[in-house]
Scaffold this active site. Structure first.
Site, PDB file in Angstrom:
ATOM      1  N   SER A  41      -7.139   1.945   7.992  1.00 35.61           N
ATOM      2  CA  SER A  41      -5.924   1.225   7.648  1.00 35.61           C
ATOM      3  C   SER A  41      -4.947   1.241   8.823  1.00 35.61           C
ATOM      4  CB  SER A  41      -5.310   1.815   6.375  1.00 35.61           C
ATOM      5  OG  SER A  41      -4.275   1.001   5.884  1.00 35.61           O
ATOM      6  N   ASP A  67      -3.430  -3.244  -3.290  1.00 37.38           N
ATOM      7  CA  ASP A  67      -4.822  -3.289  -2.845  1.00 37.38           C
ATOM      8  C   ASP A  67      -5.211  -4.721  -2.494  1.00 37.38           C
ATOM      9  OD1 ASP A  67      -7.309  -1.779  -2.456  1.00 37.38           O
ATOM     10  OD2 ASP A  67      -8.089  -2.988  -4.103  1.00 37.38           O
ATOM     11  N   HIS A  95      -9.223  -1.462  -0.499  1.00 37.87           N
ATOM     12  CA  HIS A  95      -8.628  -0.721   0.618  1.00 37.87           C
ATOM     13  C   HIS A  95      -8.848   0.779   0.429  1.00 37.87           C
ATOM     14  CE1 HIS A  95      -6.054  -1.066   4.128  1.00 37.87           C
ATOM     15  NE2 HIS A  95      -5.313  -0.057   3.687  1.00 37.87           N
TER      16      HIS A  95
END
Length: 334
Positions: free
Chosen positions: A182, A279, A313
């Site tokens: 991320s 998400d 994610h």
């Protein structure tokens, strides 16, 4: 429970840099550690603007340090995961710098929770996992109202040379890789381009690769999340007008030639949780940005490995293991 030995748990939810506002505060609870007597062949104390204020080298593989540095307004920590035979082999090893995502439950022990010891068991590589702030974005911010938060300087100018001075690593391009999840995946892509001669392999697991697409969504989110969680209203890139030079320098899709002759590894999800807005927003944008990045790499004739997988994610353990094996294959051998 010491900082470098938490009970492992899976964090299979949106907890990365693009979902900082969703995160809950587990990291702060686990951030402390009890100082322990140094094991044989322990790292030296200080240097490169760092002063060790806490350390634990009692575990055979996972060594922990907390530093005081003028670049960060609090004392950041790092876990250094050593190969199984580090203490007996006398060998020099390649090193992976592995960066966590954003949010108040993401920090230097994120990958220990996720299983990095298992991913690297028996493998000849050192893994360095430093703090990067709740929303530090692996950057020196344009402004801060909470003191210095110069994560880029801390990682590149202080921590990297400290690691190479204190552990048996190859202090060269072919000896270093950088990867992250991320926000940390963005940090890996950014560092690999800005510091071209530092890293021969770069990996982004659900990491954004395009800052300006969708009217600069990632730039806006970096500013909003950092202002709320780290900078007391300051910003990474400047507001209401961005520092264009900084965005240009940090934007992976604007630095395509900087990925030539590197191993490039990309992972993104194709089906985020439809009832989880963060998400969905996170991984939908990550996927689009990585596709843009991949297209530009293709046009430039730069090889890369990419994976689009079901889900949203979160850290995909099988992809992390595949990536680490690829990193070891690419880097100079121990």
């Amino acid at each position: 429970m010491s900082a470098q030995h938490p009970t492992r748990r899976n964090i299979l939810r949106a907890a990365g840099g693009l979902s900082a506002a969703m995160a809950v505060g587990a990291g702060a609870v686990l951030a402390g550690a009890t100082p322990a007597a140094a094991a044989p062949a322990a790292a030296a104390d200080d240097g490169f603007g760092l002063r060790i204020v806490e350390r634990n080298e009692s575990d055979a593989r996972m060594w922990y340090y907390r530093f005081q540095t003028n670049e960060i307004g609090w004392n950041p920590a790092v876990n250094v995961l050593l190969p199984d035979d580090y203490h007996s082999s006398g060998r020099t090893y390649p090193v992976l710098y592995l960066f966590h995502g954003g949010g108040t439950d993401q920090d230097f022990i994120t990958f220990d929770r996720e299983g990095v010891r298992d991913w690297t068991a028996g493998k000849p590589i050192i893994v360095v996992m430093p703090d990067g702030g709740h929303a530090g974005w692996y950057s020196n911010p344009v402004s801060s109202n909470t003191g210095p938060r110069n994560w880029e300087t801390f990682h590149i100018a202080q921590l990297l040379p400290w690691i190479e001075a204190n552990f048996r690593t190859y202090a060269e391009y072919e000896g270093r890789a950088v990867a992250g999840f991320s926000m940390g995946g963005f940090g890996a892509l950014k560092y690999a381009a800005k510091y071209y001669g530092h890293f021969a392999s770069v990996s982004a697991h659900s990491g954004p690769a395009s800052l300006r697409r969708d009217n600069g969504m990632v730039v806006h989110w970096a500013n909003v999340s950092s202002g709320a969680l780290d900078l007391g209203g300051g910003t990474v890139y400047g507001a209401p007008l961005w520092d264009e030079a900084r965005v240009n320098a940090d934007n992976p899709v604007q630095r395509i030639e900087s990925y030539r002759d590197k191993r490039v590894f990309l992972v993104a999800g194709t089906s985020p949780d439809p009832v989880n807005w963060f998400d969905t927003a996170n991984e939908t944008h990550v996927l689009a940005g990585q596709r843009e990045f991949r297209s530009l790499l293709d046009n430039a004739g730069i090889p890369h490995e990419w994976h689009e997988l079901p889900g949203g994610h979160f850290i995909r353990h099988d992809m992390m293991q595949r990536d680490i094996d690829g990193i070891i294959d690419r880097l100079r051998k121990a």
